[in-house]
Design a protein around this motif. Structure first.
Motif, short mmCIF file in Angstrom:
data_model
loop_
_atom_site.label_atom_id
_atom_site.label_comp_id
_atom_site.label_asym_id
_atom_site.label_seq_id
_atom_site.Cartn_x
_atom_site.Cartn_y
_atom_site.Cartn_z
N MET A 133 0.82 -1.21 0.00
CA MET A 133 0.00 0.00 0.00
C MET A 133 0.86 1.26 0.00
O MET A 133 1.85 1.32 0.71
CB MET A 133 -0.90 0.02 1.26
N VAL A 190 -0.35 4.16 1.01
CA VAL A 190 -0.71 4.83 2.26
C VAL A 190 0.07 4.14 3.38
O VAL A 190 0.07 2.92 3.49
CB VAL A 190 -2.23 4.72 2.52
N ASP A 227 -9.41 -5.64 1.15
CA ASP A 227 -9.30 -4.59 0.13
C ASP A 227 -8.65 -3.34 0.72
O ASP A 227 -8.92 -2.97 1.88
CB ASP A 227 -10.69 -4.19 -0.39
N GLU A 228 -7.90 -2.68 -0.10
CA GLU A 228 -7.21 -1.45 0.30
C GLU A 228 -8.19 -0.44 0.91
O GLU A 228 -7.91 0.16 1.95
CB GLU A 228 -6.54 -0.86 -0.94
N ARG A 229 -9.34 -0.26 0.26
CA ARG A 229 -10.29 0.77 0.73
C ARG A 229 -10.76 0.47 2.15
O ARG A 229 -10.98 1.38 2.94
CB ARG A 229 -11.47 0.86 -0.23
N ASP A 230 -10.95 -0.81 2.46
CA ASP A 230 -11.41 -1.16 3.81
C ASP A 230 -10.28 -1.08 4.83
O ASP A 230 -10.50 -0.62 5.96
CB ASP A 230 -12.02 -2.57 3.80
N ILE A 243 -7.87 0.94 4.83
CA ILE A 243 -7.70 2.37 5.14
C ILE A 243 -8.84 2.86 6.02
O ILE A 243 -8.64 3.57 7.01
CB ILE A 243 -7.64 3.20 3.83
N SER A 244 -10.06 2.45 5.69
CA SER A 244 -11.23 3.01 6.37
C SER A 244 -11.34 2.59 7.83
O SER A 244 -11.98 3.27 8.63
CB SER A 244 -12.50 2.62 5.62
N TYR A 245 -10.76 1.44 8.17
CA TYR A 245 -10.83 0.97 9.57
C TYR A 245 -9.49 1.14 10.28
O TYR A 245 -9.23 0.46 11.25
CB TYR A 245 -11.27 -0.49 9.60
N VAL A 296 -8.27 3.88 11.74
CA VAL A 296 -8.24 4.83 12.85
C VAL A 296 -9.67 5.15 13.26
O VAL A 296 -10.59 5.11 12.43
CB VAL A 296 -7.49 6.13 12.45
N THR A 312 -4.00 11.74 8.96
CA THR A 312 -4.61 11.12 7.77
C THR A 312 -4.59 12.04 6.55
O THR A 312 -4.52 11.58 5.42
CB THR A 312 -6.09 10.71 8.02
N GLU A 323 -1.11 9.44 5.92
CA GLU A 323 -0.51 8.58 6.94
C GLU A 323 -1.62 8.12 7.89
O GLU A 323 -2.43 8.94 8.34
CB GLU A 323 0.54 9.34 7.74
N ILE A 324 -1.64 6.83 8.17
CA ILE A 324 -2.67 6.30 9.05
C ILE A 324 -2.01 5.55 10.21
O ILE A 324 -0.88 5.05 10.06
CB ILE A 324 -3.64 5.37 8.28
N THR A 331 -16.59 1.90 5.24
CA THR A 331 -15.97 2.40 4.00
C THR A 331 -16.96 3.21 3.16
O THR A 331 -16.57 4.13 2.46
CB THR A 331 -15.44 1.20 3.18
N TYR A 391 -7.31 10.64 -1.16
CA TYR A 391 -6.14 9.78 -1.42
C TYR A 391 -6.01 9.48 -2.91
O TYR A 391 -4.90 9.36 -3.41
CB TYR A 391 -6.23 8.48 -0.61
#
Lengths: 525, 352
Positions: A1, A3, A33-36, A38-40, A42, A52, A56-57, B32, B44
């Motif tokens: 990733m 990110v 998945d990348e999107r998930d 990232i979304s979880y 923080v 963010t 950066e996460i 998400t 992003y």
């Protein structure tokens, strides 16, 4: 990733585990998945949120699993034990202490598919909800049937009832309706070994130490809460609003103490210090001008903050004038909302007015209460400050009344003393006959954001402990306050808490890195 | 645009204060798919930090474009749907078409409308144009009820629609902005040819497309467009329609999202229903808080769309009303298990 995570990275967990979990919850409810990821990564830990915006996460989970009921949670937890996979439970993700950040490459167990209103027993006034329902929807469902829970935190639109239980949350109407521990009658939780525990809903029982209280504030370390039984009440028939101006925080505390030490139980009581009185109610006072000249504006003159910062901070000020506004100049505002049965509310109103008169409180009327009601969920300024390089956060602590004035004075002074501090203000919003919760909002525009953030938190925590206060009233511990837990609980207290958690979660499956230091655990700094 | 980008950053750092209202979030339980997380992902992508393009593109199609997040936004000057629409157009340019939208786009290519081959409507004369939207074209009972209302009030209208006449909304939803612009230009030309001074239509989506989104692609139809509901209310107020009263009847009104949240039309349908004698049984989520029906092609994922529809059906059923009514042919179609009617049909039945 691309990110990047700055506290903890995801790990490659066994593909057998993932395949087995997919068979339990369904393929689309297990994601790498990348999107998930990232979304979880923080919750609403504000330094993490600040980072963010730069891509950066804090931490990347290994996977996100979203079960739909207790049975699916049970099966996932049993598998996690089998494969030694750690689990971070995720409710609404509104916690400000990082309790839902997935450390150690743990998976996220997302509870938000479990968001149903299950039932309402109108005879006993008990409602049952799945743990992932958002507070606003919980209230809407109850209001529709003529009831309310009365737990109205500022995060009500983005926090879940499971999260409230897990953090021992409190809402704005707490002085009458209590905190979440007063509302929870029973619950269903999946324990770390996969057993489903059902705590039956009764008001009280004498059956050994209360198991319910093991979960209240456990922050996902001892079980994953899936259903909650709540005591609800009828929507009040009568509401009376009052507000007063007092000379000082000390006088206001004395007045409110005397009110809550009677049988009065106003739903809302808030003491705003002079800074918050100015900001909330748009008061322009001599003190305000003086402070502006030598406070924030003084910092502009000395180049410590820019006029832009001042303009951002001024954005939050009330812009509308109202009758009696000038009486709040240089004063401490106190607001009350009394609600419920008409006779009781009228009596409470009399008690409040008498006590205010005794302490020379100047009555201001309903308008400040209405202004507060209209602004109480307004958090728009926070992200704008973060975007402009500032750091903003809140800290809530609690102390006995005898220690409250000194704690207020010293905590403000210690936080203002941190390099980069621009605005430190406070209010009291939860009261008991013995004590009061002090809620501080701080904003700084430092050169080193992390240092400012850490030093400010340390100053607030140390000052609170010095004045015999407790380091958290209702936001919880997460990982951010964990370093202060030994001083908070004492060596014996912290050991007892660790022993209990370790005994319940023998394989150390649940929520790594939170609440207290667990055995064999790497500290996340 | 910089200000809007700043707001997107603010949105990405908000505590997610609108998530409670998002039907996609509520129906899927996915963090998400909440507006705030979408904002972060859009940010992003703009910073070129994402590797999984298809995952991202799917995310921007996991949105009903209903505006619940806008109603509950912390910022008065921000509408995340503008960013979502922009990302959908990028997705389309890169060849990403959600499976649910494939057939619709195929129909547009062949027939110039989302439904397939159909006749063209072109009848009547008058200064008011009655645009028969694609969904009204398919629902003859709404169409005939509307015609009955107009006849009864002796309003001369130029009625048009069908064939390849479409506002282009499905193309807009799919991110085909070139296709959408062509449909907008076709509509602009057609309306100018008709020479009408005002347009009425049963479809809230058509109104929003022509009022707001046409301007974004540089097109103006040059005349005002209103919902037939608003027009009907005007006719009632002018005494051109008289309505029979019903007795002891209750009904639940479902607010279409665009009508309630974007066009702010909340009281007119309720006033009309009350005038006819109905007592209203409001659901728990109503007015600007009403959840979207899921629509037909606004959401790109069939499972998500159907889950939203099912959620809304269950919310409406809670009122236990004997009748359900809305003011959008798509809502009526999607929520057909409730035997929902359009308000034009209710008014049509009540005409003296």
């Amino acid at each position: 990733m691309k990110v990047k995570s700055f506290l903890s990275k995801g790990e490659d967990i066994s593909s057998e585990f993932i395949e087995e979990v997919k068979r339990i919850v369904g393929e689309k409810y297990v994601s790498k998945d990348e999107r998930d990821l990232i979304s979880y990564s923080v919750d609403y830990w504000l330094y993490g949120v600040y980072k963010t915006q730069f891509g950066e996460i804090p931490a990347i989970p290994s996977a996100v699993v979203s079960p739909k009921n207790s049975e699916e949670v049970q099966k996932v937890v049993r598998l996690a034990n089998k494969y030694h996979v750690q689990i971070t439970p995720f409710g609404g993700g509104s916690g400000v202490l990082g309790a839902a950040i997935p450390f150690n490459g743990s998976i996220i167990l997302n509870t938000q598919r479990m968001n149903k209103f299950i039932s309402l027993d109108e005879v006993s006034q008990v409602a049952v909800f799945e743990s992932g329902i958002i507070g606003t929807n919980l209230e809407k469902e109850l209001n529709y049937k003529g009831y309310s829970l009365g737990n109205i935190p500022q995060s009500i639109s983005c926090s879940t009832v499971g999260g409230w239980v897990s953090t021992r949350a409190a809402g704005q109407f707490s002085t009458k309706y209590g905190k979440i521990e007063d509302m929870v009658l029973g619950l269903t939780a999946v324990l770390p070994d996969g057993e489903i525990l059902q705590i039956k809903p009764v008001s009280r029982k004498s059956t050994g130490p209360s198991l319910k209280h093991l979960f209240l504030g456990s922050e996902g370390t001892m079980g994953i809460i899936t259903e909650v039984y709540l005591s609800v009440h009828k929507i009040p028939e009568k509401v009376i609003k009052n507000s007063f101006a007092f000379d000082s925080v000390e006088t206001a505390l004395d007045m409110v103490r005397e009110v809550v030490q009677t049988d009065a139980k106003p739903a809302v009581v808030r003491i705003f210090d002079k800074d918050e009185t100015e900001r909330y109610f748009g008061v322009v006072s001599n003190r305000g001008k003086y402070q502006q000249a030598f406070g924030i504006a003084g910092k502009i003159l000395t180049g410590k903050v820019s006029p832009k910062v001042l303009s951002i901070l001024n954005e939050s000020k009330n812009k509308t004038s109202f009758e009696g506004m000038e009486k709040l100049a240089g004063k401490v505002a106190v607001i009350f909302i009394s609600e419920g049965d008409e006779d009781f509310v009228s009596l409470e109103d009399t008690v409040i007015k008498k006590k205010a008169e005794k302490y020379n409180g100047i009555p201001i009327g309903e308008k400040p209460v209405d202004i507060w009601l209209s602004k109480r969920f307004d958090v728009h300024l926070g992200p704008t400050i973060l975007r402009n390089g500032g750091i903003v956060d809140t800290i809530e602590v609690v102390s006995l009344f005898k220690d409250a004035p000194a704690l207020y004075k010293d905590i403000i002074a210690s936080m203002l003393n941190v390099k980069g501090a621009v605005s430190i203000s406070g209010h009291y919003s939860h009261f008991y006959p013995e004590s009061a919760c002090l809620y501080i909002t701080f904003a700084g525009f430092p050169k080193d954001q992390l240092k400012y953030y850490e030093d400010t938190w340390a100053a607030a925590m140390e000052t609170t402990l010095h004045h015999n206060g407790s380091i958290s009233h209702h936001h919880g511990i997460g990982f951010l306050r964990k370093p202060f837990m030994q001083k908070e609980l004492g060596i014996a207290g912290e050991k007892l808490m660790k022993d209990v958690i370790n005994a319940v979660d023998k394989n150390h499956i649940f929520n790594p890195g939170k609440l207290v230091e667990r055995k064999d655990e790497k500290t996340v700094k | 645009m910089k200000k809007q980008l700043n707001r997107l950053i603010d949105c990405s750092m908000c505590p997610n204060m609108c998530k409670f209202s998002c039907p996609v979030y509520l129906a899927t339980g996915s963090e998400t798919f909440t507006p705030q997380k979408k904002a972060r992902l859009i940010l992003y992508r703009e910073k070129n930090l994402l590797e999984d393009n298809d995952g991202f593109f799917d995310t921007v199609f996991q949105c009903a474009l209903c505006g619940s997040c806008v109603v509950n936004c912390q910022y008065d000057d921000f509408d995340i749907r503008d960013f979502i629409t922009n990302e959908r157009s990028i997705a389309f340019e890169k060849g990403f078409v959600p499976p649910l939208m494939e057939k619709v786009l195929e129909n547009f290519n062949k027939f110039g409308n989302p439904s397939g081959e159909r006749e063209t409507i072109d009848k009547g004369e008058g200064e008011i144009g009655f645009f028969v939207s694609c969904n009204t074209f398919k629902d003859k009972s709404i169409l005939s009820a509307t015609e009955k209302i107009l006849n009864k009030a002796h309003v001369d209208v130029k009625e048009f629609g069908g064939g390849d006449i479409c506002c282009g909304a499905p193309l807009f939803f799919a991110g085909d902005m070139d296709g959408f612009k062509k449909k907008a230009e076709q509509m602009e030309k057609l309306i100018k040819e008709k020479g009408v001074k005002r347009i009425i239509t049963n479809c809230p989506t058509c109104i929003k497309m022509m009022k707001k989104h046409y301007a974004e692609v540089g097109v103006s139809i040059g005349v005002d467009i209103v919902h037939t509901l608003t027009f009907t209310k005007e006719l009632i107020d002018e005494g051109k329609l008289s309505l029979k009263k019903v007795e002891n009847k209750s009904i639940t009104y479902h607010d279409p999202c665009i009508l309630a949240k974007d066009l702010d039309i909340l009281e007119i349908p309720r006033t009309i229903l009350k005038n006819i004698g109905y007592s209203l049984r409001e659901p728990a989520y109503t007015g600007k808080d009403a959840h979207c029906c899921g629509g037909k092609t606004k959401v790109g994922d069939r499972n998500t769309r159907d889950a939203i529809s099912s959620m809304r059906e269950n919310e409406l059923k809670e009122t236990k009303a004997p009748e359900y009514v809305s003011a959008c042919p798509t809502c009526k179609d999607v929520l057909k298990s409730l035997q929902m009617k359009d308000i034009a049909e209710i008014v049509g039945e009540a005409l003296e």
